[in-house]
Every structure is written in structure tokens, then in C-alpha cells.
Write an enzyme that holds these catalytic residues in place. Sequence first.
Site, short mmCIF file in Angstrom:
data_model
loop_
_atom_site.label_atom_id
_atom_site.label_comp_id
_atom_site.label_asym_id
_atom_site.label_seq_id
_atom_site.Cartn_x
_atom_site.Cartn_y
_atom_site.Cartn_z
N THR A 38 -7.39 -66.30 7.29
CA THR A 38 -8.27 -66.66 6.18
C THR A 38 -7.94 -65.85 4.92
O THR A 38 -7.27 -64.82 4.99
CB THR A 38 -9.76 -66.41 6.54
OG1 THR A 38 -9.88 -65.05 6.95
CG2 THR A 38 -10.22 -67.32 7.64
N GLY A 96 -12.24 -72.58 -1.53
CA GLY A 96 -12.63 -71.17 -1.36
C GLY A 96 -14.10 -70.99 -1.67
O GLY A 96 -14.72 -71.78 -2.38
N ASP A 97 -14.66 -69.95 -1.07
CA ASP A 97 -16.08 -69.68 -1.26
C ASP A 97 -16.35 -69.18 -2.68
O ASP A 97 -15.46 -68.63 -3.33
CB ASP A 97 -16.54 -68.61 -0.25
CG ASP A 97 -16.49 -69.13 1.17
OD1 ASP A 97 -16.79 -70.33 1.37
OD2 ASP A 97 -16.14 -68.36 2.08
N GLN A 105 -14.78 -77.92 9.93
CA GLN A 105 -15.77 -76.85 9.99
C GLN A 105 -16.26 -76.75 11.44
O GLN A 105 -16.18 -77.73 12.19
CB GLN A 105 -16.94 -77.23 9.05
CG GLN A 105 -18.05 -76.23 8.96
CD GLN A 105 -17.55 -74.86 8.50
OE1 GLN A 105 -17.02 -74.11 9.31
NE2 GLN A 105 -17.69 -74.57 7.24
N LYS A 139 -13.36 -61.28 16.76
CA LYS A 139 -13.66 -60.90 18.16
C LYS A 139 -12.87 -61.80 19.11
O LYS A 139 -13.12 -62.99 19.19
CB LYS A 139 -15.16 -61.09 18.44
CG LYS A 139 -16.03 -60.10 17.70
CD LYS A 139 -17.47 -60.22 18.19
CE LYS A 139 -18.41 -59.44 17.29
NZ LYS A 139 -19.27 -60.27 16.45
N HIS A 199 -19.93 -81.48 3.60
CA HIS A 199 -19.88 -80.25 2.80
C HIS A 199 -21.21 -80.09 2.06
O HIS A 199 -21.78 -81.09 1.61
CB HIS A 199 -18.72 -80.35 1.79
CG HIS A 199 -18.56 -79.11 0.96
ND1 HIS A 199 -19.04 -79.01 -0.32
CD2 HIS A 199 -18.02 -77.90 1.26
CE1 HIS A 199 -18.78 -77.80 -0.78
NE2 HIS A 199 -18.15 -77.11 0.16
N GLU A 224 -8.06 -68.95 14.48
CA GLU A 224 -8.13 -68.46 13.10
C GLU A 224 -8.58 -67.00 13.15
O GLU A 224 -9.52 -66.67 13.88
CB GLU A 224 -9.15 -69.30 12.31
CG GLU A 224 -9.37 -68.80 10.89
CD GLU A 224 -10.60 -69.41 10.24
OE1 GLU A 224 -10.54 -70.58 9.83
OE2 GLU A 224 -11.62 -68.69 10.14
N LYS A 246 -7.38 -86.16 -0.65
CA LYS A 246 -6.48 -85.05 -0.28
C LYS A 246 -5.38 -85.54 0.67
O LYS A 246 -4.23 -85.15 0.54
CB LYS A 246 -7.28 -83.91 0.37
CG LYS A 246 -8.24 -83.21 -0.60
CD LYS A 246 -8.85 -81.92 -0.04
CE LYS A 246 -10.00 -82.14 0.91
NZ LYS A 246 -10.75 -80.92 1.25
#
Length: 318
Positions: free
Chosen positions: A50, A126-127, A211, A306, A184, A19, A200
Site C-alpha cells: 500500500t 488514494g485516501d 474492497q 498481521k 464507493h 497486501e 478505467k
Amino acid sequence: MKVIDHLRNANGKTLFTLEILPPLKGENIKNLFSNIDPLMEFKPPFIDVTYHREEYVYKKKDGGLLEKSTTRKRPGTVGICAAIQNHYKIDTVPHIICGGFSREETENALIDLHFLGVDNVLLLQGDAIKSEAKFVPEPDGHRYASELLEQVVKMNRGIYLDEELETAAPTGFCIGVAGYPEKHFNAPNLKTDLKYLKLKVDMGAQYVVTQMFFDNQKYFEFVDRCREAGIHVPIIPGIKPLTGKGQLTILPKTFNIDIPEALVDEAEKCKDNAAVKELGIAWCIEQSKELIKKGVPTLHFYSMGKSDPIYRIAKELF
Ligand SMILES: Cc1cc2nc3c(=O)[nH]c(=O)nc-3n(C[C@H](O)[C@H](O)[C@H](O)COP(=O)(O)OP(=O)(O)OC[C@H]3O[C@@H](n4cnc5c(N)ncnc54)[C@H](O)[C@@H]3O)c2cc1C
């Protein structure tokens, strides 16, 4: 090609995937490519990109008053997906979020992706906006990933928001969703969280990406709980090496995860961040070896901009 077909075609062999984050606004895409280039050695069949929602920024005006505006610091998810597909001839998985999108904006983004030949999406709530305590949906947007999923499933059947469109081409997105081995942060308990994960999957999600976790046992138990709950799609483990001492507190706070005592103890003994990075790489290699042994579909690395530690880990494994 769809993620689910890549997993099937691997015939039980664990793949290498990653990702990435879109670059900060104004940065050259060449920097992103030079980060991805070395990882191509390990033949990732797809790369996730993302999506970062807008943030509030405050500018000082004459007289000292602050003016509030919004900015998106990492735009370009759709464009980067197309650029990667074009440049490396591999598939991409744009993350599509509920936050900041009306249903029509979502539809338009999906139409762009469909025209660009992107076959996959990872659908998320989403955040929350950074300065806001909780997630607030747009007045005409979705609150939960499952609602977003319903929209994509409908588009896959040729049903757009304007249901009277006569020549609506069905899209063909392969749909992934997120899962949380350590629950979560908003879920009252893991069982309730799994109820919504199952929703879902029952609605059409074809795979789950977890996660990050640093203790494989959490992942194995999560997969068992999912299977018991009737979730039978592939569950892709998301992992990341620890690369600095500060992450011992930032990662648990940001992602609501635990870092195992043994890793914390060793990290605390490290004299600097370079030593923590070496420890993090060694830990991640051991985690990866065990996951591969258990036959996970792909090792999905969170690069967080990175590629160097990911390269070193992959070099030991693939
Ligand atoms: C692999 C992965 C990739 C990510 N990528 C991004 C990204 O690119 N951009 C970004 O902003 N964020 C990203 N995130 C973070 C994610 O958006 C947040 O964790 C978010 O808070 C939850 O997203 P979700 O899709 O899991 O939410 P949902 O599935 O909507 O669930 C959110 C919460 O609501 C509960 N819930 C779900 N449905 C219902 C319902 N019908 N009624 C009541 N409760 C319900 C769930 O149990 C959970 O507690 C990612 C997370 C993961 C694991």
C-alpha cells in the site's frame, strides 16, 4: 512478471496473494520480512504494497503556539517493493495514488519502479489526508484514478510528460484498479460507480481488486453487475478476517462496508478479542472455501500488518 500473466498461468486454480503495509517510519524491514516469511509456504506469486500519504502533525512551540507540518508515517512503498522482489524473488504491486503527487512526481516514481524491474501497479485515487473531510488533488496532480491511469497508459506507449523526449523508453506496467462490491462511499449509487469502473477498464486497466467484504453474496452480485455492465477483466476478491471486537465498528466506518448480522451476533457473544479472532478466522475460512469453489482467480488477503491469522487460514486452504 505481470499479475495478469500469473492469473492466466494458474489455469483456473485459485492463487494465494496478499497486501501488506509498509512499516512505520523507523521500523526495521526485518520485522516485515519475519511477518512475510511464514506465508511463503503458500507461494504467493505477488504481494501488493500500500501507499500512505502524508499527514498533518502539530508540534507545540515555546509560548504554546502550535506549528503545523506534514509527515509520512509509512514511507518506503517503492523501496519495499524492490526489497521484496530481491529477497523472495516474487513480484510486487506497488499502490500508486493521486493524492499528494504532482504529475511529475508520479512520473518519477514510475520511472524508479520501471528501472527496479517492477512490472505492476495498482492505481488509486488514494485516501484523503486524515484530518481533511474530503480528497483534494494537488494543483498539478490527478483527481481520479482514471486520470492517473491515462498517464501510466501513455508511459506504457513511451509518451512521457515531455512529449518531445526523443528516446522515451515505453514502460510495461500491468495495471490494476479498485472496485467496491458495496459501492464507493462517494458514489451516488452502484450503477454510477460501475460506469467509472468501466471507464478505467476501457482505458486499460487489466484487472480489478475489490474492497474487503464479509458476505460473499455481495461479491458474487458485484461480479454479475460488472459483467452486465461490460467489465470482463478478472475481479480479484479482497478479504480479511475479523480480529477484534472494535473492528465491528471501525471497519464499516473506514471502508464503508457492512458486516453480516450472523457474524456480528457471534462476535458479540465472544468473551474477549482472542475469541473474536478465532471466530474471524473460522468465518474467513468458510468465505474462502466458497470463493475457491466458485473459481475466483486469487484469494487476496488484507494482512494489515498481521500475518498470523492469514497463515492459519491459508494453511486450511492451500
Ligand atoms: C484494493 C484497494 C486498495 C487500496 N489501497 C490504497 C492505498 O494503498 N493507499 C490509499 O491511500 N488508499 C487505498 N485505497 C483506498 C482508495 O484510495 C479509496 O477508496 C479512494 O477513496 C478511491 O479510490 P479509487 O481508485 O477507487 O477512486 P476513483 O476510481 O478515482 O473513484 C473515486 C470516486 O469518484 C467516482 N469517480 C471516478 N471517476 C470519476 C469521474 N471521472 N467523474 C466523477 N466521479 C468519478 C467513483 O465512482 C468513486 O465514487 C485502496 C482501496 C482498495 C479497494
